[in-house]
Design a protein around this motif. Structure first.
Motif, PDB file in Angstrom:
ATOM      1  N   ALA A 139       0.625  -0.960   0.112  1.00  0.00           N
ATOM      2  CA  ALA A 139      -0.250   0.144   0.290  1.00  0.00           C
ATOM      3  C   ALA A 139       0.858   1.232   0.220  1.00  0.00           C
ATOM      4  N   GLY A 140       2.121   0.922   0.292  1.00  0.00           N
ATOM      5  CA  GLY A 140       3.187   2.252   0.221  1.00  0.00           C
ATOM      6  C   GLY A 140       2.800   3.179   1.494  1.00  0.00           C
ATOM      7  N   VAL A 141       3.221   2.193   2.706  1.00  0.00           N
ATOM      8  CA  VAL A 141       3.019   2.691   4.181  1.00  0.00           C
ATOM      9  C   VAL A 141       4.696   2.628   3.908  1.00  0.00           C
ATOM     10  N   ALA A 142       4.713   3.776   4.979  1.00  0.00           N
ATOM     11  CA  ALA A 142       5.975   4.009   5.355  1.00  0.00           C
ATOM     12  C   ALA A 142       7.010   3.612   6.454  1.00  0.00           C
ATOM     13  N   GLU A 143       6.465   3.282   7.622  1.00  0.00           N
ATOM     14  CA  GLU A 143       7.327   2.243   8.501  1.00  0.00           C
ATOM     15  C   GLU A 143       6.022   1.274   9.125  1.00  0.00           C
ATOM     16  N   VAL A 144       6.807  -0.026   9.035  1.00  0.00           N
ATOM     17  CA  VAL A 144       5.791  -0.142   9.917  1.00  0.00           C
ATOM     18  C   VAL A 144       6.571  -0.703  10.953  1.00  0.00           C
ATOM     19  N   VAL A 145       5.747  -0.766  11.792  1.00  0.00           N
ATOM     20  CA  VAL A 145       6.593  -1.150  13.356  1.00  0.00           C
ATOM     21  C   VAL A 145       6.133  -1.982  13.667  1.00  0.00           C
ATOM     22  N   MET A 146       5.959  -3.681  14.592  1.00  0.00           N
ATOM     23  CA  MET A 146       6.214  -4.210  15.171  1.00  0.00           C
ATOM     24  C   MET A 146       6.087  -4.927  16.170  1.00  0.00           C
ATOM     25  N   VAL A 147       4.595  -5.359  17.076  1.00  0.00           N
ATOM     26  CA  VAL A 147       5.350  -5.263  18.304  1.00  0.00           C
ATOM     27  C   VAL A 147       5.067  -7.410  18.820  1.00  0.00           C
ATOM     28  N   VAL A 148       6.463  -7.718  19.535  1.00  0.00           N
ATOM     29  CA  VAL A 148       6.548  -9.209  19.781  1.00  0.00           C
ATOM     30  C   VAL A 148       6.266  -9.616  21.029  1.00  0.00           C
ATOM     31  N   PRO A 149       5.847 -10.120  21.496  1.00  0.00           N
ATOM     32  CA  PRO A 149       6.486 -10.690  23.502  1.00  0.00           C
ATOM     33  C   PRO A 149       7.095 -11.531  23.293  1.00  0.00           C
ATOM     34  N   THR A 150       8.020 -11.219  24.206  1.00  0.00           N
ATOM     35  CA  THR A 150       9.235 -12.537  24.440  1.00  0.00           C
ATOM     36  C   THR A 150       9.134 -13.147  25.464  1.00  0.00           C
ATOM     37  N   PRO A 151       8.182 -13.767  25.967  1.00  0.00           N
ATOM     38  CA  PRO A 151       7.833 -14.111  27.274  1.00  0.00           C
ATOM     39  C   PRO A 151       9.044 -15.070  27.787  1.00  0.00           C
ATOM     40  N   ARG A 152       9.927 -14.759  28.822  1.00  0.00           N
ATOM     41  CA  ARG A 152      10.979 -15.794  29.475  1.00  0.00           C
ATOM     42  C   ARG A 152      11.977 -15.807  29.012  1.00  0.00           C
ATOM     43  N   GLY A 153      11.947 -14.461  27.697  1.00  0.00           N
ATOM     44  CA  GLY A 153      13.143 -14.110  26.882  1.00  0.00           C
ATOM     45  C   GLY A 153      12.720 -15.261  26.110  1.00  0.00           C
ATOM     46  N   GLU A 154      12.139 -15.648  25.411  1.00  0.00           N
ATOM     47  CA  GLU A 154      11.976 -16.743  23.989  1.00  0.00           C
ATOM     48  C   GLU A 154      11.722 -15.864  22.945  1.00  0.00           C
ATOM     49  N   VAL A 155      13.030 -16.523  22.147  1.00  0.00           N
ATOM     50  CA  VAL A 155      12.159 -15.293  20.751  1.00  0.00           C
ATOM     51  C   VAL A 155      11.924 -16.352  19.651  1.00  0.00           C
ATOM     52  N   ASN A 156      11.342 -16.394  18.891  1.00  0.00           N
ATOM     53  CA  ASN A 156      10.948 -17.137  18.034  1.00  0.00           C
ATOM     54  C   ASN A 156      11.551 -16.704  17.145  1.00  0.00           C
ATOM     55  N   GLU A 157      12.851 -17.207  16.404  1.00  0.00           N
ATOM     56  CA  GLU A 157      13.713 -17.056  14.977  1.00  0.00           C
ATOM     57  C   GLU A 157      13.040 -17.397  13.943  1.00  0.00           C
ATOM     58  N   LEU A 158      11.375 -17.991  13.373  1.00  0.00           N
ATOM     59  CA  LEU A 158      11.483 -17.917  12.390  1.00  0.00           C
ATOM     60  C   LEU A 158      10.124 -16.378  11.950  1.00  0.00           C
ATOM     61  N   VAL A 159       9.555 -15.631  13.332  1.00  0.00           N
ATOM     62  CA  VAL A 159       8.775 -14.439  13.189  1.00  0.00           C
ATOM     63  C   VAL A 159       9.934 -13.501  13.171  1.00  0.00           C
ATOM     64  N   LEU A 160      11.137 -13.174  13.791  1.00  0.00           N
ATOM     65  CA  LEU A 160      12.034 -12.587  13.422  1.00  0.00           C
ATOM     66  C   LEU A 160      12.039 -12.638  11.470  1.00  0.00           C
ATOM     67  N   ALA A 161      12.313 -13.118  11.088  1.00  0.00           N
ATOM     68  CA  ALA A 161      12.699 -14.112   9.382  1.00  0.00           C
ATOM     69  C   ALA A 161      12.098 -13.527   8.766  1.00  0.00           C
ATOM     70  N   ALA A 162      10.343 -13.706   8.806  1.00  0.00           N
ATOM     71  CA  ALA A 162       9.447 -13.758   8.223  1.00  0.00           C
ATOM     72  C   ALA A 162       9.660 -11.718   8.725  1.00  0.00           C
ATOM     73  N   ALA A 163       9.183 -11.410   9.541  1.00  0.00           N
ATOM     74  CA  ALA A 163       9.638  -9.504   9.803  1.00  0.00           C
ATOM     75  C   ALA A 163      10.785  -8.909   8.895  1.00  0.00           C
ATOM     76  N   CYS A 164      11.997  -9.679   9.084  1.00  0.00           N
ATOM     77  CA  CYS A 164      12.672  -9.547   7.835  1.00  0.00           C
ATOM     78  C   CYS A 164      12.769  -9.270   6.454  1.00  0.00           C
ATOM     79  N   ILE A 165      12.209 -10.693   6.019  1.00  0.00           N
ATOM     80  CA  ILE A 165      11.979 -10.562   4.706  1.00  0.00           C
ATOM     81  C   ILE A 165      10.934  -9.619   4.307  1.00  0.00           C
ATOM     82  N   ALA A 166       9.196  -9.661   4.934  1.00  0.00           N
ATOM     83  CA  ALA A 166       8.904  -8.498   4.819  1.00  0.00           C
ATOM     84  C   ALA A 166       8.752  -7.141   4.657  1.00  0.00           C
ATOM     85  N   GLY A 167       9.996  -6.786   5.174  1.00  0.00           N
ATOM     86  CA  GLY A 167      10.005  -5.395   5.179  1.00  0.00           C
ATOM     87  C   GLY A 167       9.436  -4.574   6.494  1.00  0.00           C
ATOM     88  N   VAL A 168       9.007  -5.798   7.433  1.00  0.00           N
ATOM     89  CA  VAL A 168       9.141  -4.586   8.642  1.00  0.00           C
ATOM     90  C   VAL A 168      10.138  -3.314   9.475  1.00  0.00           C
TER      91      VAL A 168
END
Length: 441
Positions: free
Chosen positions: A158-187
């Motif tokens: 659509a042309g949105v200039a900035e996409v800001v993502m919020v994602v909880p990391t309970p007990r510090g648990e990071v989901n690498e697939l989610v971060l990789a998807a954010a990278c690919i999608a242009g977050v």
């Protein structure tokens, strides 16, 4: 582990069918008073104390040890690192899915337009993307990288200039697939915060989290309640209910396929709904056998069992025409037309979030990589709502340019209507532009 199903059997010929169907479909997503008050308190805290409140709530609710807001910010380099931490097969799948989602949504883009009338008056519509969109992504083990693609890519198209993502990391648990998807999608920016506090931060902004124009993405009851409360301050996509699938089948599809299609939504959570409608009573029996046979083989068997027993159903109808009538009554999130000639029935479908055509088109393909968006209206709201799309990240401004002659002619009409509403200033404003030769006409 012992699991068994007692899926409801309904018959459209029964006198009480409508009442039983209404009971089956009923879903109340309203928060109780305790949840509502807790969310209001969190929103108030974020508005008053900004980053400090975000850090405090993240420590308390997610068990994350953060000394300050900087510990809750992920830079672009961290997203790129995630691409190297997933398997090559996962990266290839994400990239292929992203490309298909992007190509599909490119076709949804709307352009500005204008037309000129004979007297020189110009009317039109200017289409403009939102400045900034906020994407909420569930965190921890219940993470869905596919949702990142489905929410972020239409915004970027659509042309949105900035996409800001919020994602909880309970007990510090990071989901690498989610971060990789954010990278690919242009977050563009990622904050590791979640819950009502993340929604409040996106809606009102803090010292570090920028205020957005619209918040999209799924979440739990606290997230949904917070989205209700901030709506108006920002736009939201929808208040989503549990996942749903309705399969309409003529009785000729492999019953194991149908059972697994029903499971594909039932495994989301205990409140998900899976319904099969068919005019073939024997086929319904065969699917029931397949359900009992396949259920013990499922990793999420207990969740599927509760969903199937609590909100699932096998519905017998008179014929395919009545099957379509029932489908329109339900207005499902996902509708599978598992029939010989789905195109013949498509014109009769009035209400559905997404329609999966034919025996080989499983709903799961739409969840991940077919191309259309998997963010869909639930709980019967397909009667008036649409899938998430590029149009959700664009806004339209009307364009009105009046020539001297056009202003004179329109002024006469506006004057009459304004005086009929006793809005004299409106009338006189229009009358000032009426040319002398038009006065009195």
């Amino acid at each position: 582990m012992t699991v068994s199903t007692a899926i409801a059997r309904l018959n459209a010929a029964d006198a009480e069918f409508a009442r039983h169907l209404d009971h089956l479909l009923s879903w109340e997503s309203v928060s109780d008073d305790a949840v509502n008050q807790r969310v209001l308190d969190i929103i108030k805290g974020v508005r008053e104390r900004g980053d400090a409140a975000l850090v405090e709530y993240t420590q308390r609710f997610d068990g994350v040890q953060a000394s300050g807001i900087a510990d809750l910010i992920l830079g672009r380099e961290r997203l790129e690192l995630a691409l190297t931490r997933i398997t090559p097969e996962q990266r290839a799948a994400l990239e292929k899915a992203a490309e298909r989602v992007r190509i599909y949504h490119e076709r949804q883009k709307q352009d500005s337009w204008q037309y000129t009338e004979a007297d020189g008056t110009v009317l039109g519509q200017k289409v403009t993307p939102l400045d900034r969109a906020g994407l909420y992504v569930p965190g921890g083990k219940a993470s869905y990288p596919s949702s990142v693609l489905m929410n972020a890519i239409p915004a970027k198209v659509a042309g949105v200039a900035e996409v800001v993502m919020v994602v909880p990391t309970p007990r510090g648990e990071v989901n690498e697939l989610v971060l990789a998807a954010a990278c690919i999608a242009g977050v563009d920016r990622v904050f590791t915060v979640g819950g009502a506090q993340a929604v409040a931060a996106l809606a009102y902004g803090t010292e570090s989290v920028p205020q957005v124009d619209k918040i999209v993405g799924p979440g739990n009851i606290y997230v949904a309640t917070a989205k209700r409360h901030v709506f108006g301050q920002v736009g939201i996509d929808m208040i989503a209910g549990p996942s749903e699938i309705l399969v309409v089948c003529d009785g000729q599809t492999d019953p194991d396929w149908i059972a697994m299609d029903l499971f594909s939504q039932a495994e989301h959570d205990e409140d998900a709904q899976a319904i099969l409608v068919s005019p073939d009573a024997e086929f319904l029996d065969r699917v029931a056998v397949s359900i009992d046979k396949l259920l013990p083989t499922m990793e999420r068997a207990e969740i599927i069992e509760k969903s199937i027993n609590g909100r699932g159903a096998l519905i017998q109808v008179r014929d395919m025409q009545q099957a379509i009538e029932v489908a329109n009554r339900i207005a499902p999130e996902h509708l599978e037309l598992s029939v010989a000639d789905p195109q013949a029935w498509l014109p009769h479908i009035r209400h559905a979030g997404a329609i999966f055509m034919g025996r080989h088109t499983s709903e799961a393909l739409g969840d991940y990589c077919a191309g259309p968006n998997h963010v869909l209206p639930t709980s019967g709201t397909a009667r008036f709502s649409s899938p998430l799309g590029v149009y959700d990240f664009q806004k339209r401004s009307s364009i009105i340019y009046c020539s001297e002659q056009g202003a004179s002619e329109l002024g006469q009409t506006a004057s009459v209507l304004a005086r009929g509403e006793s809005l004299t200033a409106h009338a006189r404003s229009a009358e000032y532009r009426i040319l002398d030769q038009d006065k009195g006409n």
